[in-house]
Design a protein around this motif. Structure first.
Motif, PDB file in Angstrom:
ATOM      1  N   VAL A  59      89.602  -7.501   9.956  1.00  0.00           N
ATOM      2  CA  VAL A  59      88.975  -7.147  11.139  1.00  0.00           C
ATOM      3  C   VAL A  59      87.406  -6.455  10.912  1.00  0.00           C
ATOM      4  O   VAL A  59      87.482  -5.484  10.099  1.00  0.00           O
ATOM      5  CB  VAL A  59      89.653  -6.327  12.136  1.00  0.00           C
ATOM      6  N   GLY A  60      86.833  -6.970  11.505  1.00  0.00           N
ATOM      7  CA  GLY A  60      85.116  -6.445  11.369  1.00  0.00           C
ATOM      8  C   GLY A  60      84.911  -5.522  12.393  1.00  0.00           C
ATOM      9  O   GLY A  60      85.693  -4.995  13.320  1.00  0.00           O
ATOM     10  N   GLU A  61      83.402  -5.329  12.679  1.00  0.00           N
ATOM     11  CA  GLU A  61      83.030  -4.530  13.613  1.00  0.00           C
ATOM     12  C   GLU A  61      83.338  -4.977  14.961  1.00  0.00           C
ATOM     13  O   GLU A  61      83.372  -6.073  15.202  1.00  0.00           O
ATOM     14  CB  GLU A  61      81.228  -4.448  13.515  1.00  0.00           C
ATOM     15  N   LYS A  62      83.524  -4.039  15.885  1.00  0.00           N
ATOM     16  CA  LYS A  62      83.813  -4.235  17.127  1.00  0.00           C
ATOM     17  C   LYS A  62      85.048  -5.025  17.645  1.00  0.00           C
ATOM     18  O   LYS A  62      85.219  -5.748  18.397  1.00  0.00           O
ATOM     19  CB  LYS A  62      82.940  -4.868  17.976  1.00  0.00           C
ATOM     20  N   GLY A  63      86.038  -4.953  16.547  1.00  0.00           N
ATOM     21  CA  GLY A  63      87.391  -5.640  16.326  1.00  0.00           C
ATOM     22  C   GLY A  63      87.322  -7.055  16.259  1.00  0.00           C
ATOM     23  O   GLY A  63      88.504  -7.660  16.592  1.00  0.00           O
ATOM     24  N   LEU A  64      86.090  -7.843  15.810  1.00  0.00           N
ATOM     25  CA  LEU A  64      86.149  -8.964  15.473  1.00  0.00           C
ATOM     26  C   LEU A  64      87.125  -9.302  14.526  1.00  0.00           C
ATOM     27  O   LEU A  64      86.870  -8.913  13.301  1.00  0.00           O
ATOM     28  CB  LEU A  64      84.806  -9.504  15.198  1.00  0.00           C
ATOM     29  N   LEU A  65      87.885 -10.206  14.743  1.00  0.00           N
ATOM     30  CA  LEU A  65      88.792 -10.836  13.856  1.00  0.00           C
ATOM     31  C   LEU A  65      88.222 -12.020  12.893  1.00  0.00           C
ATOM     32  O   LEU A  65      87.957 -12.896  13.387  1.00  0.00           O
ATOM     33  CB  LEU A  65      90.230 -11.254  14.319  1.00  0.00           C
TER      34      LEU A  65
END
Length: 75
Positions: A59-65
């Motif tokens: 999971v990356g920034e801002k909750g991006l999977l």
């Protein structure tokens, strides 16, 4: 290309088939949480492997999977 899910068949401790959505990778992607379980896998060529598998969502920034990764330990 061939995916890992297509190249191997997963089974629970009683050797009942585990559908892809119920395997650690499928659950980690759907639930966005780490998932671990012990299972049997039958790999290409018919060989059985007893494994403990942990899948972790990426999971990356801002909750991006971005996806998930799996780690396999031979038992």
């Amino acid at each position: 290309g061939t995916t890992a899910a297509a190249a191997a068949t997963a089974f629970d401790e009683d050797r009942n088939p585990i559908p892809p959505k119920d395997r650690p990778m499928g659950r980690a992607l759907a639930e966005i949480t780490p998932v671990s379980r012990t299972m049997w896998m039958r790999v290409t060529g018919g060989e059985w492997r007893h494994l403990h598998v942990t899948a972790i969502p990426l999971v990356g920034e801002k909750g991006l999977l971005f996806g998930a990764m799996s780690i396999f330990w031979a038992i």
